[in-house]
Design an enzyme around this catalytic site. Structure first.
Site, PDB file in Angstrom:
ATOM      1  CE  LYS A  62      -4.433  -1.257   0.220  1.00 21.59           C
ATOM      2  NZ  LYS A  62      -5.472  -0.737  -0.678  1.00 21.59           N
ATOM      3  CB  SER A 315      -0.742  -8.054  -0.938  1.00 24.03           C
ATOM      4  OG  SER A 315      -1.677  -8.800  -0.169  1.00 24.03           O
TER       5      SER A 315
END
Length: 514
Positions: A62, A315
């Site tokens: 992110k 992720s």
């Protein structure tokens, strides 16, 4: 410092490509390793490579999108500060990005956000406002403050600059391995999937890009079926990093055009992927972080893929530590290495032993029982599988041929979440009962030996066993006994396992004793 290229409201693929190639994210982000998973590669008969975004300073991808957007703000916007709503990885990415650029950041987080995540945002230099019961309340508050106080709102996924920042992962992947056949990416709001797909399809369109969603949060699949973004009525929160009710408008446009396929997986498959990552590369992924690998494994099986080079994006690794207990409990089910059954057996001496003998040399992982009546006993049992679905069907057939009624609970979510821990209760009649806890070295036949030594001489009135994959197994068992039974004491010595009399244990007296 690199200068981000401006993007139009609905950029073309070429515009996205230029923005990704000129992205400023490397002012703060790392080029993360692409690491081969040797054990899984051998098992799947493909080369499996994992992109380690857990190695970023915020332990998540992110950071890339947040920095790409914040770095592209004009001077007036930077002076006004930035605001975001998030309970997790986006919050940390915004805080670190803003701090690195000397910009004030305010993150609105739900009141229920764990302290570890709040503290992480503050440690990265962000201010925190705890507000609302959930993400929607926090987001509404953030947008209200942005309009009233002059902050710039940084969305988590649905913005061209954020998408371009996430797309740098795709650029790294083909730089690290230009011979990839497929790339699997997790899908929540779609920013990562859109960014990777648009980059790959501009440069190496022969590489397939597959999106992976949880079955209980599949907002992209729902949007593709409807032809436009739709809001899910509810989403599952196990993989909270991708628990998004509605795919973004821009991310949907790009995913629809550039993704080659999507696949959905259940929570058990995600747990199995968390275990795979730990065993192969010693990474501890959050559930959403292991999502892409879970999809890769399922896709390989569904399409009989062999001999390819497959990559997936790990992720994130911002895991709630206590969630590992759930992962550990469910990973064997996700890998089809364990089956759960409800079995009715006669309420008589030796029934447990006969039942275990029918199972042969198979390892029992769990065994829950409590006396209810004189006729039948219903037990909850787990069995480790080495032959997958065919072995499970074989077990069911063997037990049915042995005269047992059996129900397969392996796919029963309520049984796995709740019932397995609630088997039992108080007996229907008063019992002269003694309760003992046992500890023994885990080995093949250890439980069978226990039952052969004790299970045919006295009626077992309560039984609980669960294998946790450790060196020692633990059993809690109740026996119908007189207050003193020298013969029973002799058999305990013969058994040779460490044991302790738990008859006066207050938990037993309160919940289970007659």
């Amino acid at each position: 410092m690199a200068v981000p290229l401006p993007l139009s409201a609905a950029p073309t693929g070429a515009e996205y490509l230029r923005a990704i190639l000129c992205s400023p994210v490397y002012d703060v982000a790392q080029v993360t390793p692409l690491q081969q998973m040797n054990k899984l590669s051998e098992r799947l008969k493909n080369i499996v490579l994992v992109k380690r975004e857990d190695r970023q300073p915020v332990h998540s991808f992110k950071l890339r999108g947040a920095y790409a957007m914040i770095a592209g703000l004009n001077e007036q916007q930077k002076a006004g500060g930035v605001i975001a709503a998030s309970a997790g990885n986006h919050a940390q990415g915004v805080a670190l990005s803003a701090t690195g650029l000397g910009i004030r950041s305010l993150i609105v987080m739900p009141l229920t956000t764990p302290d570890i995540k709040v503290d992480a945002v503050r440690n990265f230099g962000g201010e925190v406002l705890l507000y609302g019961a959930g993400f929607d309340d926090a987001k509404a508050k953030a947008i209200e403050l942005a309009e009233r106080e002059g902050y710039t709102f940084i969305p988590p996924f649905d913005h061209p600059a954020v998408i371009a920042g996430q797309g740098t992962i795709g650029m790294e992947l083909i730089q690290q391995d230009a011979h990839l056949d497929r790339i699997f990416v997790p899908v929540g709001g779609g920013g990562l999937a859109a960014g990777v797909a648009v980059l790959i399809k501009q440069l190496m369109p022969e590489i397939k890009v597959i999106g992976v969603e949880p079955e209980d949060s599949s907002c992209l699949a729902a949007a593709l079926n409807a032809g436009q973004p739709v809001e899910l009525e509810r989403v599952g929160m196990f993989a909270d990093g991708v628990a998004v009710k509605r795919i973004g408008d821009e991310t949907f446009r790009l995913c629809k055009e550039y993704l080659d396929d999507i696949i959905t997986v259940d929570s058990d498959a995600i747990c199995a992927a968390v275990k795979d990552l730990f065993e192969d590369v010693r990474a501890i992924a959050e559930p959403s972080g292991a999502l892409a690998l879970a999809g890769l494994k399922k896709y390989v099986k569904q399409h009989n893929i062999t001999g390819e080079r497959l990559s997936c994006v790990l992720s994130g690794a911002n895991l709630n530590f206590h969630g590992l207990r759930y992962v550990s409990e469910r990973c064997e089910l996700g890998e089809k290495r364990e089956a759960l059954f409800a079995v009715t057996i006669p309420e008589q001496k030796g029934s447990f032993l006969k039942f275990c003998q029918l199972l042969g040399g198979r390892s029992v992982t769990e065994f829950n029982y409590r006396y209810a009546c004189d006729k039948d006993a219903c037990i909850f049992v787990g069995v480790r599988l080495t032959g997958g679905q065919s072995e499970k069907e074989e077990i069911i057939s063997e037990l049915q041929n042995g005269g047992y009624q059996i129900v397969d609970l392996s796919d029963d979510e309520m049984a796995k979440l709740h019932v397995r821990y609630m088997v039992g209760g108080r007996p229907a009649k008063p019992l002269r009962e003694r309760l003992y806890s046992f500890e023994f070295p885990e080995s093949g036949g250890a439980l069978l030996r226990f039952l052969q030594t004790l299970g045919t001489h006295w009626n077992i009135s309560l039984f609980h066993y669960r294998s946790h994959g450790t060196d020692y197994g633990r059993v809690l068992a109740g026996f119908e006994l007189d207050e003193r039974s020298p013969e029973f004491e002799q058999h305990l010595k013969q058994l040779g396992y460490a044991c302790h009399d738990e008859t006066d244990n207050p938990a037993f007296r309160f919940f289970l004793a007659g």
